[in-house]
Write an enzyme that holds these catalytic residues in place. Structure first.
Site, PDB file in Angstrom:
ATOM      1  NE  ARG A 124     -10.218   7.146   3.300  1.00 53.50           N
ATOM      2  CZ  ARG A 124     -10.521   7.423   2.233  1.00 53.50           C
ATOM      3  NH1 ARG A 124     -10.519   8.092   1.410  1.00 53.50           N
ATOM      4  NH2 ARG A 124     -11.931   7.526   1.650  1.00 53.50           N
ATOM      5  CG  ASP A 125     -12.022  10.390   1.935  1.00 55.36           C
ATOM      6  OD1 ASP A 125     -10.947  11.251   1.636  1.00 55.36           O
ATOM      7  OD2 ASP A 125     -13.374  10.531   1.329  1.00 55.36           O
ATOM      8  CG  HIS A 133     -17.571   8.375  -0.425  1.00 53.20           C
ATOM      9  ND1 HIS A 133     -16.665   8.062   0.760  1.00 53.20           N
ATOM     10  CD2 HIS A 133     -16.281   9.565  -0.891  1.00 53.20           C
ATOM     11  CE1 HIS A 133     -15.133   8.450   0.938  1.00 53.20           C
ATOM     12  NE2 HIS A 133     -15.259   9.408  -0.066  1.00 53.20           N
ATOM     13  CB  CYS A 186      -8.877  13.837  -2.272  1.00 48.86           C
ATOM     14  SG  CYS A 186      -8.573  12.267  -3.499  1.00 48.86           S
TER      15      CYS A 186
HETATM   16  P1  HMG Z   1       3.305   2.445  -7.236  1.00 49.38           P
HETATM   17  O1  HMG Z   1       4.371   3.370  -6.781  1.00 49.38           O
HETATM   18  O2  HMG Z   1       3.325   2.345  -8.829  1.00 49.38           O
HETATM   19  O3  HMG Z   1       3.885   1.133  -6.458  1.00 49.38           O
HETATM   20  O4  HMG Z   1       2.349   3.575  -6.693  1.00 49.38           O
HETATM   21  P2  HMG Z   1       4.330   0.099  -7.014  1.00 49.38           P
HETATM   22  O5  HMG Z   1       3.703  -1.216  -6.995  1.00 49.38           O
HETATM   23  O6  HMG Z   1       5.291   0.355  -7.975  1.00 49.38           O
HETATM   24  O7  HMG Z   1       5.221  -0.321  -5.958  1.00 49.38           O
HETATM   25  C1  HMG Z   1       6.761   0.552  -5.840  1.00 49.38           C
HETATM   26  C2  HMG Z   1       7.441   0.503  -4.005  1.00 49.38           C
HETATM   27  O8  HMG Z   1       6.067   0.786  -3.287  1.00 49.38           O
HETATM   28  C3  HMG Z   1       7.303  -1.123  -4.426  1.00 49.38           C
HETATM   29  O9  HMG Z   1       8.331  -0.894  -3.092  1.00 49.38           O
HETATM   30  C4  HMG Z   1       6.139  -1.527  -3.631  1.00 49.38           C
HETATM   31  O10 HMG Z   1       6.521  -2.244  -2.408  1.00 49.38           O
HETATM   32  C5  HMG Z   1       5.748  -0.341  -2.056  1.00 49.38           C
HETATM   33  P3  HMG Z   1      10.047  -1.166  -3.126  1.00 49.38           P
HETATM   34  O11 HMG Z   1      10.002  -2.905  -3.917  1.00 49.38           O
HETATM   35  O12 HMG Z   1      10.495  -0.206  -4.791  1.00 49.38           O
HETATM   36  O13 HMG Z   1      10.684  -0.814  -2.058  1.00 49.38           O
HETATM   37  N1  HMG Z   1       4.727  -0.436  -2.082  1.00 49.38           N
HETATM   38  C6  HMG Z   1       3.824  -0.057  -0.893  1.00 49.38           C
HETATM   39  N2  HMG Z   1       4.308   0.126   0.038  1.00 49.38           N
HETATM   40  C7  HMG Z   1       3.607  -0.045   1.183  1.00 49.38           C
HETATM   41  N3  HMG Z   1       2.449   0.052   1.212  1.00 49.38           N
HETATM   42  C8  HMG Z   1       1.868  -0.406   0.167  1.00 49.38           C
HETATM   43  C9  HMG Z   1       2.710  -1.124  -0.477  1.00 49.38           C
HETATM   44  N4  HMG Z   1       2.599  -0.629  -2.344  1.00 49.38           N
HETATM   45  C10 HMG Z   1       3.412  -0.420  -2.988  1.00 49.38           C
HETATM   46  N5  HMG Z   1      -0.212  -0.883   0.035  1.00 49.38           N
HETATM   47  C11 HMG Z   1       0.129   2.633  -4.906  1.00 49.38           C
HETATM   48  C12 HMG Z   1       0.801   2.473  -6.314  1.00 49.38           C
HETATM   49  C13 HMG Z   1      -1.227   1.695  -5.755  1.00 49.38           C
HETATM   50  C14 HMG Z   1       0.513   1.709  -4.228  1.00 49.38           C
HETATM   51  C15 HMG Z   1      -0.118   3.633  -4.623  1.00 49.38           C
HETATM   52  O14 HMG Z   1      -0.394   4.630  -5.527  1.00 49.38           O
HETATM   53  C16 HMG Z   1      -0.153   4.582  -3.462  1.00 49.38           C
HETATM   54  O15 HMG Z   1      -0.162   4.716  -2.428  1.00 49.38           O
HETATM   55  N6  HMG Z   1      -1.832   5.420  -3.906  1.00 49.38           N
HETATM   56  C17 HMG Z   1      -2.776   5.331  -3.107  1.00 49.38           C
HETATM   57  C18 HMG Z   1      -3.436   6.687  -2.998  1.00 49.38           C
HETATM   58  C19 HMG Z   1      -4.291   7.157  -2.550  1.00 49.38           C
HETATM   59  O16 HMG Z   1      -4.642   6.643  -1.265  1.00 49.38           O
HETATM   60  N7  HMG Z   1      -5.393   7.481  -1.892  1.00 49.38           N
HETATM   61  C20 HMG Z   1      -6.527   8.507  -0.860  1.00 49.38           C
HETATM   62  C21 HMG Z   1      -7.572   6.969  -1.178  1.00 49.38           C
HETATM   63  S1  HMG Z   1      -9.005   7.229  -1.937  1.00 49.38           S
HETATM   64  C22 HMG Z   1      -9.984   8.302  -2.309  1.00 49.38           C
HETATM   65  O17 HMG Z   1      -9.931   9.373  -1.207  1.00 49.38           O
HETATM   66  C23 HMG Z   1     -11.036   8.160  -2.873  1.00 49.38           C
HETATM   67  C24 HMG Z   1     -12.815   7.783  -1.852  1.00 49.38           C
HETATM   68  O18 HMG Z   1     -12.225   9.279  -0.653  1.00 49.38           O
HETATM   69  C25 HMG Z   1     -13.605   8.167  -2.925  1.00 49.38           C
HETATM   70  C26 HMG Z   1     -13.971   9.309  -2.968  1.00 49.38           C
HETATM   71  O19 HMG Z   1     -14.060  10.210  -2.933  1.00 49.38           O
HETATM   72  O20 HMG Z   1     -13.984   8.638  -4.341  1.00 49.38           O
HETATM   73  C27 HMG Z   1     -11.620   6.233  -1.422  1.00 49.38           C
HETATM   74 MG    MG Z   2     -13.724  10.319  -0.059  1.00 45.93          MG
END
Ligand code: HMG
Ligand code: MG
Length: 316
Positions: free
Chosen positions: A29-30, A222, A255
């Site tokens: 994943r990450d 992490h 990321c």
């Molecule tokens: P948004 O654009 O604000 O979404 O994104 P929304 O709620 O306004 O919805 C917009 C559209 O997206 C809608 O569709 C929703 O249905 C759809 P429409 O009605 O316009 O056709 N939608 C989705 N579709 C599929 N799956 C979903 C989903 N949610 C909404 N789950 C959102 C907000 C949270 C969705 C977006 O910002 C996002 O997906 N972010 C993910 C970011 C991410 O994955 N980052 C990496 C992971 S975090 C990380 O790596 C850190 C970590 O490792 C720890 C560390 O190292 O610190 C964990």
């Molecule tokens: Mg991470």
């Protein structure tokens, strides 16, 4: 007397450390989420199968996020059924109820929400303020716990430093940790997303969390390895009683929403240190190295893990 095995460190236990560490493997994943070229779903599935075959028991599989935000993981629906028979825990990331619905529909039993200690990263990663993102997670956690007691991990990013805001004040981190636990998260993972932390900071944050009533048994760490501090930070956390450590096979990762992030602590480097400390992980290091070499060949570049390089004579 302890005897060293070829390709393994001499086990010499040190006082005050946990007897066993659970590795939360995040390579699939990450590790992969930042890869530019699409990794075929079949390769991801085989990667996870090979990881399970090394003895790892918790393997984060993918994310049910918006596919436009993380295109590399857009195949979550296709991937999950190909690995769901494995006898290991397969947590998946879900940012909101839409993500939870998608994960539950495939039978996921462990999910993770992911918060930020800073406003800048909350905006970049979730398009929300910190409090808006907590409000987004609230129904996710309550439904996951209410509908069949799904295990929920709460990630907290930018616990130490943030690329836009600099050093992150400890009380800011403690506040969001408390909110995630009060919401019902079963465990937390403290993220050094851009890898800037040093061991004194880790000790100070863990002490502050203990003071705020957060049990160390609920905490994992992490660390990303940008500045080569991930192992030192891990040791500091183990000395405070932490026994869940996130790591990424071969040191894959980064990321997409924090440009300065590099890969996570490499699982091989972690296993080498823990084995040397006499701490059981249940992981077969040789098989793990072979898996990372295999994955590196698919990605077309050598693993950055020092242990993988040392044990595989990989071309660099
Ligand atoms: P948004 O654009 O604000 O979404 O994104 P929304 O709620 O306004 O919805 C917009 C559209 O997206 C809608 O569709 C929703 O249905 C759809 P429409 O009605 O316009 O056709 N939608 C989705 N579709 C599929 N799956 C979903 C989903 N949610 C909404 N789950 C959102 C907000 C949270 C969705 C977006 O910002 C996002 O997906 N972010 C993910 C970011 C991410 O994955 N980052 C990496 C992971 S975090 C990380 O790596 C850190 C970590 O490792 C720890 C560390 O190292 O610190 C964990
Ligand atoms: Mg991470």
């Amino acid at each position: 007397m302890n005897t060293p095995e070829l390709g393994l460190p001499m086990p010499v236990p040190a006082a005050g450390l946990p007897a066993r560490v659970r590795i939360h493997e995040v390579g699939a994943r990450d590790g992969l989420q930042n890869e530019k070229a699409t990794v075929p779903t079949a390769v991801k599935a085989e990667f996870i199968r090979r990881l399970a075959d090394t003895g790892l028991t918790t393997i984060e599989a993918t994310s049910f996020v918006h596919p436009k935000w993380v295109p590399q993981l857009a195949d979550a629906e296709e991937l999950y059924p190909q690995i769901s028979d494995l006898p290991v825990s397969l947590p998946v990331l879900v940012p909101n109820e839409r993500g939870l619905d998608r994960a539950l529909a495939l039978g996921a039993r462990r999910v993770a929400v992911f918060a930020s200690a800073t406003e800048s990263f909350a905006k970049a990663n979730l398009n929300r303020t910190v409090d808006e993102s907590l409000a987004m997670f609230e129904p996710v956690v309550s439904r996951a716990k209410g509908e069949g007691d799904v295990h929920v991990r709460g990630y907290l990013s930018m616990c130490f430093g943030d690329p836009w805001e600099g050093p992150v004040p400890v009380p800011q981190v403690v506040r969001v940790c408390r909110a995630l636990l009060d919401m019902g998260c079963d465990e937390l993972s403290l993220g050094d997303t851009i890898g800037v932390a040093t061991p004194g900071q880790v000790t100070a944050l863990l002490a502050a969390l203990t003071e705020a009533g957060v049990p160390v048994s609920a905490l994992g760490v992490h660390f990303h390895d940008t500045y080569g501090q991930a192992l030192a930070n891990t040791l500091a956390a183990l000395q405070q009683g932490v026994s869940t450590v996130d790591a990424s096979a071969g040191g894959l990762g980064g990321c997409p929403f924090a440009k300065s992030a590099t890969g996570n602590l490499a699982t091989e480097d972690l296993v080498w240190m823990l084995r040397g400390l006499g701490i059981d992980t249940g992981v077969d290091l040789g098989r793990l190295v072979a898996t990372s070499v295999w994955m590196a060949a698919h990605l077309g570049r050598p693993s950055p893990s020092r242990t993988v390089r040392a044990l595989s004579h990989q071309e660099s």
